[in-house]
Motif scaffolding. Sequence first.
Motif, mmCIF file in Angstrom:
data_model
loop_
_atom_site.group_PDB
_atom_site.id
_atom_site.type_symbol
_atom_site.label_atom_id
_atom_site.label_comp_id
_atom_site.label_asym_id
_atom_site.label_seq_id
_atom_site.Cartn_x
_atom_site.Cartn_y
_atom_site.Cartn_z
ATOM 1 N N LYS A 173 11.048 -49.630 10.464
ATOM 2 C CA LYS A 173 9.482 -49.242 9.335
ATOM 3 C C LYS A 173 8.468 -50.078 9.842
ATOM 4 C CE LYS A 173 10.630 -51.859 5.672
ATOM 5 N NZ LYS A 173 11.527 -52.068 4.160
ATOM 6 N N GLN A 174 7.710 -49.731 9.588
ATOM 7 C CA GLN A 174 6.377 -50.268 10.269
ATOM 8 C C GLN A 174 6.209 -51.738 10.056
ATOM 9 O OE1 GLN A 174 2.392 -49.175 8.921
ATOM 10 N NE2 GLN A 174 1.672 -48.704 10.518
ATOM 11 N N GLY A 175 5.718 -52.243 10.938
ATOM 12 C CA GLY A 175 5.605 -54.285 10.970
ATOM 13 C C GLY A 175 6.974 -55.043 11.338
ATOM 14 N N GLN A 176 7.964 -54.074 11.469
ATOM 15 C CA GLN A 176 8.984 -54.979 11.630
ATOM 16 C C GLN A 176 8.931 -55.330 13.150
ATOM 17 O OE1 GLN A 176 11.798 -51.501 10.696
ATOM 18 N NE2 GLN A 176 12.619 -53.123 8.693
ATOM 19 N N ARG A 223 3.748 -61.089 8.013
ATOM 20 C CA ARG A 223 3.382 -59.382 8.560
ATOM 21 C C ARG A 223 3.786 -58.743 8.556
ATOM 22 N NH1 ARG A 223 1.727 -62.788 14.077
ATOM 23 N NH2 ARG A 223 -0.449 -62.615 13.340
ATOM 24 N N LEU A 224 5.430 -58.686 7.850
ATOM 25 C CA LEU A 224 6.343 -57.777 7.672
ATOM 26 C C LEU A 224 6.309 -56.734 6.661
ATOM 27 C CD1 LEU A 224 9.639 -57.171 8.579
ATOM 28 C CD2 LEU A 224 9.915 -58.563 5.832
ATOM 29 N N SER A 225 6.315 -55.480 7.173
ATOM 30 C CA SER A 225 6.278 -54.114 6.635
ATOM 31 C C SER A 225 4.705 -54.001 5.468
ATOM 32 C CB SER A 225 7.039 -54.191 4.863
ATOM 33 O OG SER A 225 8.416 -53.899 5.787
ATOM 34 N N PHE A 226 3.939 -55.102 6.575
ATOM 35 C CA PHE A 226 2.578 -54.801 6.050
ATOM 36 C C PHE A 226 1.639 -53.220 6.315
ATOM 37 C CE2 PHE A 226 -1.963 -54.672 6.752
ATOM 38 C CZ PHE A 226 -2.501 -54.993 5.734
ATOM 39 N N ALA A 229 7.268 -48.616 2.135
ATOM 40 C CA ALA A 229 6.999 -48.930 3.662
ATOM 41 C C ALA A 229 7.544 -48.067 4.047
ATOM 42 C CB ALA A 229 7.310 -50.084 3.796
#
Lengths: 254, 293
Positions: free
Chosen positions: B49-52, A182-185, A254
């Motif tokens: 950033k997004q998703g962290q 899920r990281l930086s998705f 990202a």
Amino acid sequence: MSRDALGFFRKVGERGYFMRDIGRAFSDPRTYGPEIVRQMRNIGVDSLPLAAIVAAFIGAVTAIQTRYQLFGGVQLSVVGLISRQSIILELGPLLTGLVLTGRVGARITAEIGTMRVTEQIDALETLAYDPVAYLVVPRLIAALVMLPVLTILADAIGVLTAMVTALVATDLTAADFTAGLRLSFTPFQIVYSVIKATIFGGAIAFFCSYEGYTANVGAEGVGRSTAQAVVVTSVAILVLDALTAVLLAPYLQA
Amino acid sequence: MKTRDDILVGLLITVAVVVTVVGSLWLARGGLSKGYPLYAKFPWGAGLKQGQPVLLVGVNVGYVDEVDLHMDGILVTTMRIGKNYNVPLTSKAAVIPNGIFGDMAVALTPSRPDPHSFKPGDTVPIGPSTPGITELTSKADSVMRSVNAITLALQQEMVASGGIRDLRNTIGATNHLVSEFASIAAEQSRQLSATMTSLRRATGAIDPVKVDSTVSNLRTASANMAAMSADLRATSGKLDVILAKVDSGNGTAAKLINDPGVYNDVRLLLQRMDSLVADIKKNPKRYINVSVF
């Protein structure tokens, strides 16, 4: 200008004319419309097992290789991150495209080439059918639609296989893998994969149809055209993959 | 056959669409439920950033949904917190490193347990951020640069300029000096021991009776000195009285000392006596007339 250069430009020009013919053929949906679903079945549904097997093995190998390349101290969730990025951004669309070049592209070339050498295409023209609309456009549309479909399924199968492999064959936990997954998705990563697959599908249908459409007389000509179609399409897919990466990779940051 | 193709193709496309939608939602949000939003305002360069992940006392409770860059130096970060988690009102948000690859996470840390919690849409105040791997690497780099500079300088000073040779000579000279000090100290110690022995012997030779007698005599002398001192003090007092009288000008002695007229008269008398004595020497017959008969 050398003969080779002239020959190169001639070939580019011939493919340009073929592309123009395809464009014109789009205005004849009654000819190609009924064929689209059948070609989708041939190109998409029938290729699913092969694409799934390739994706599964790629996912498993990616997870294992990534895990055992990590040096001590690196968090294990990196395995999920690298597996996801490798499969969705690169391996899924590229390997699906290459595999379908062999399975679908060769078939397209052989089918159309055989029709060419047996003068069935001439017969279609005699019957006032546009052979490009009847033979090429349905395959092109089917490939443009089904390659992304197969690629998405291949991505999903690859990621799932990577996860299962990581959990079963390595010391990763589900929490580690999903954290990296899920990281930086961003949803654009899926879009990127779909864009690549669409381009590859168009390349497979276009180059393989052209080689079949221009096959020389005789069984040997069909065989030569088929081999050439696979080679040209494979190289074209690799070149297009690089171009796509150069053009779209900045949007993936990202 | 045609219908079967339609069904298979349609099924495959539908499955692909469902996989895309569900997979994207699962990867981006962790499920179909998006969670409630909380906000935090971090300074630029927080590395978000997004998703962290968003961690509440170390437990993953959500994710970073959006990072908005504001030109006033602030990153407005939208966090999505799982609906089954409450963030205590005493919590502060901080950006912490997540692993060694420079990835970051948002840590929500309450200063103490609190039954009250942030409501959806609240902004969590920020706390001090932990330096990430980038900062640590940069610090390590600067330290290494300093160490390299020191090493280079030491190498130049100690090796190239013969510092180590000088140091070795200095150490040799110091060793020699120390050995000399040791021999001197040994000699001094020997002499001191001899002195102590002599002193001990001299001390043993002193007769205590004589010492007592001497002390007694000294005590008597001291008493006599005290009495004499008292007499001198009394005499001094009397002299002070006399001198005071002399200073006051009363009395013969005072007038003799203080009155200039007396001085002049005495001086005139002495002059006349001088002239008289001179005249007697010159004309003794005028004054001395001896007749026997």
